[in-house]
Structures are given as C-alpha cells and as structure tokens.
Design an enzyme around this catalytic site. Structure first.
Site, PDB file in Angstrom:
ATOM      1  N   ARG A  46       0.821  -1.213   0.000  1.00  0.00           N
ATOM      2  CA  ARG A  46       0.000   0.000   0.000  1.00  0.00           C
ATOM      3  C   ARG A  46       0.854   1.263   0.000  1.00  0.00           C
ATOM      4  O   ARG A  46       0.452   2.284  -0.551  1.00  0.00           O
ATOM      5  CB  ARG A  46      -0.927  -0.009   1.235  1.00  0.00           C
ATOM      6  N   ALA A  78      -6.931   7.495   0.245  1.00  0.00           N
ATOM      7  CA  ALA A  78      -6.845   6.039   0.279  1.00  0.00           C
ATOM      8  C   ALA A  78      -7.741   5.580   1.419  1.00  0.00           C
ATOM      9  O   ALA A  78      -7.543   5.971   2.575  1.00  0.00           O
ATOM     10  CB  ALA A  78      -5.408   5.598   0.506  1.00  0.00           C
ATOM     11  N   SER A  79      -8.728   4.775   1.119  1.00  0.00           N
ATOM     12  CA  SER A  79      -9.729   4.400   2.113  1.00  0.00           C
ATOM     13  C   SER A  79      -9.124   3.554   3.227  1.00  0.00           C
ATOM     14  O   SER A  79      -8.052   2.963   3.081  1.00  0.00           O
ATOM     15  CB  SER A  79     -10.865   3.623   1.444  1.00  0.00           C
ATOM     16  N   VAL A  80      -9.828   3.493   4.342  1.00  0.00           N
ATOM     17  CA  VAL A  80      -9.426   2.665   5.477  1.00  0.00           C
ATOM     18  C   VAL A  80      -9.270   1.222   4.993  1.00  0.00           C
ATOM     19  O   VAL A  80     -10.166   0.685   4.329  1.00  0.00           O
ATOM     20  CB  VAL A  80     -10.485   2.745   6.592  1.00  0.00           C
TER      21      VAL A  80
END
Length: 408
Positions: A46, A78-80
């Site tokens: 990530r 950037a999502s959880v």
C-alpha cells in the site's frame, strides 16, 4: 526491540491484515472475509500508493487524505484498509472479470482488483479529477499494473467503451445511482456502492436482476461524497442558536427545520424499549430499520459541547438517528441498566407535540431489531418511473434516478 519506523513494509502489511481480521471478529454479526481477498491484501503493498505517508501510517487502519479542497474538506483519499477489504469481499471478483471502478483514488484499490481478476481480466478506473488520475496512473505503472486503464472523466457516465462489466465498484459516496451504471453492468453482475440515504451510508452489494438491483449484503461505511448532477441530495441545518446540534435529511423528505423552532427548549419525553445492549454491540441495524419504516428518519450530529449545554444526553455517540414529523423530533438514546454493569437500555428522547409518539416509533423498531440483531434486509433499487404497483411497497425512497426499498 525494533521500532515501528524501522520495521519492514512486509511486517506492517501482515499486521494490517491481522488487524482487519481481529476488528471484524470483535463485532457481532460480521462474517469473516474471504481468504482470497486477505491474501491479496497481504501481497499488494500500500505504501507506494501513498508516498506522502510514512510506513506506519500507510499500513494503519485509517484513511490517508491525498487531496483537500481550499476549505480543508477531503477530495480524495486512500480508504481505510478494513473498508477496502470488506468491499472487495462483497464484490466477489472472479478470474477474468471485467471491472469498472468509479473513483480512482490513489490507484491502490485498482491494483488489488487487478490481482483478483488476474491476467485474463480487465480493470478500468475512472475519476473526474486529472490530478487524481495522473497520480493513480504513475503509481500503478511503478507497481507493475500497466494493464489497468485509468480514465479521466465524470464517473456518473462510467466507461461505456469497455462495457458490459461483470463487476462495478464505487469508491466515492453517491446519493443516487446514475443510469449509466445500470446500463453498463452485465445481467447477474455485482455492483458494490456506498450509497447514502436517510443520513447514513451503507456499502451495498447489489446484483442485477433484470430491470432492478437486489442486495445480498450491506455494511455501514463512509466515503467522500460524490460530486455531480443528482448527487446533491442531502440538506443540513443547525437546530439550536449556538449551532451545536446539526440535522441532515434528504431532499425527498417532508422536513422543514424552521418548523422545529427552538425544539430543545421544549420538554424532553423519554420512552424506553425494555431492550438492552453490551459494549461491543452495534446499533446500526436500528437505524437501517428506521429507514425501512419511518418516513422522517434523518441524522443528528452533536458533540460534547451539546451535552454540556443540556441539548442531548451524554450517553450517545456524536452521530445517531432521529425521526422528525412537523414540529416534533425524537432521537435514539440509552441509559445504564445498573450501577457498575456494562449494559445499557435503549430508548428514545422526544421533543415537541408528537415527541413521545415519535420516540415510541423508534422503540418499536428497537423491539423489532432485538430478537435477531444481525439480520440483514434486502435493499432493492428500481429505475425512476417504475410504477408503485410493480414495487409493492408502501414506503419508497425516491431519488432522481432510483426508487429504493428496504425490506426486512
């Protein structure tokens, strides 16, 4: 002992996935995520997609904001990771699937999708912001995902040049379902969308069944609101002179905040349901039942300052469901069952001439929810214009492009 700042991305990524698993196990009613999704998240890094975050932040259970508006509001992120995993699980990608993603973000989700669909599949990700798509393109290329197509354009119109899609996933928060998404989704295809209605948002996994979409899964979530025509469907207003309590409702609802006047100056009327909860039990199902049955369901937001001012009880979180009718309002609340016991009885507090009646309506839904607290409804979306007789429900949530029904 090695410090966080010197630990490897591989270690941090493994802990990220282990944390996702543990967090879901701690909440009643959440099913385990598929091993295929978890293995993909263990494999795909990530941190290259969020270069401005340090390694620890890149693998933390938090969103990473990558672009803000002038007023500080998040425009892209950037999502959880836990939400990413949950929605990928809902999407149930199969090898060879053609996938459309609305909202390119950092490109990380598209990389995960590319891994899941494999070399015989296709991933197309669309975003309206050229800065976002430029970053996503660069990050995907650097990570070896050149085969992902990145398109700069209005996500409302999808990407017809590569339709139909077996899978469609939306990573921004729409208030309505644009017709292009329906048309570009294959029959029996899956669409996972964090849809907003009645003050809350749910990641809903829809399956296309002829001329309608039927859900087979949904979970609470939150995303940056989608921009564009038909998506500005929420309204907000403060309910007290100090601006400590905010109400959010939908434009299709018969709600006028001016009619409430100084609602919190009116006597509070508490009604108790006789049902109780423990510390790790979610109350989200009550809110969802209210959206299925009670036309005036909306959201209140009130923090500690509102508690200190006596405008709301101290026992509820900052966001919670409420019901409005005319000059009256009621909202979900709770109270300790007994001294020293970590259990709380659920109820509702009402204000105004029908406050007690509205509070009783909330308690009715608490009692309906209580016997099976993990049951999920079927959420059905019909195109706008579908005759009510074909829908067969007395409670329809109407949006410009969609008629929505929540059935328990």
């Amino acid at each position: 002992m090695t410090s966080d700042q010197t630990r490897s991305p591989e270690e941090l990524r493994a802990e990220m996935v282990d944390r996702i698993i543990a967090n879901r196990q701690a909440i009643a009613g959440l099913h385990p995520l598929s091993e295929r999704v978890l293995a993909t998240m263990r494999r795909v890094p990530r941190h290259p997609f969020v270069p401005d975050a340090d390694l620890v932040q890149a693998y933390a259970e938090e969103a990473v904001i990558t672009k803000r508006a002038a007023d500080g509001a998040a425009l892209s992120c950037a999502s959880v990771p836990g939400v990413v995993a949950m929605m990928l699980d809902q999407l149930n990608v199969q090898p060879g699937d053609h996938i459309l993603e609305i909202g390119a973000g950092t490109g990380y989700n598209a990389a995960l999708l590319a891994e899941l669909t494999g070399p015989t599949g296709q991933v197309t990700t669309v975003d309206i912001d050229p800065e976002v798509t430029t970053h996503a393109r660069q990050a995907l290329d650097a990570a070896g995902y050149e085969r992902v197509q990145v398109v700069t354009g209005d996500g409302r119109f999808g990407a017809p040049e590569r339709a139909p899609y077996q899978r469609l996933i939306v990573t921004v928060g729409p208030w309505d379902l644009p017709p292009a998404w329906w048309h570009q989704l294959a029959q029996d295809g899956r669409m996972v969308v964090p849809l907003r209605w009645r003050g809350q948002a749910r990641a809903v996994a829809f399956v296309r069944r002829g001329d309608r979409l039927e859900s087979d899964a949904e979970e609470l979530c939150g995303f940056v609101p989608m921009l564009g025509d038909g998506q500005d469907g929420e309204r907000s207003a403060t309910l007290d002179p100090g601006g400590l309590v905010t109400m959010t409702w939908d434009v299709d609802q018969d709600i006028d905040p001016k009619a409430l006047g100084d609602i919190f100056d009116q006597p509070r009327q508490n009604v108790w349901s006789g049902e109780s909860v423990g510390p790790m039990e979610s109350l989200d199902g009550i809110w969802l039942r209210l959206t299925a049955s009670t036309p005036g369901t909306c959201r209140l937001v009130a923090g500690q300052a509102a508690v200190d001012a006596g405008l709301r009880d101290a026992v509820m979180p900052a966001r919670y469901p409420a019901v409005v009718q005319g000059e009256s309002l009621a909202y979900l609340t709770l109270r300790s069952v007994s001294e020293g016991e970590r259990r709380w009885e659920l109820g509702a507090s009402g204000h105004g001439p029908r406050g007690a009646d509205l509070a009783e309506q909330i308690c009715d839904q608490i009692r309906a929810w209580s016997p099976d607290r993990t049951i999920h409804p079927t959420i059905v979306a019909y195109p706008a214009g579908t005759p009510t007789a074909e829908i067969g429900s007395s409670h329809i949530i109407d949006k410009p492009h969609t008629r929505l029904v929540v059935r328990f």
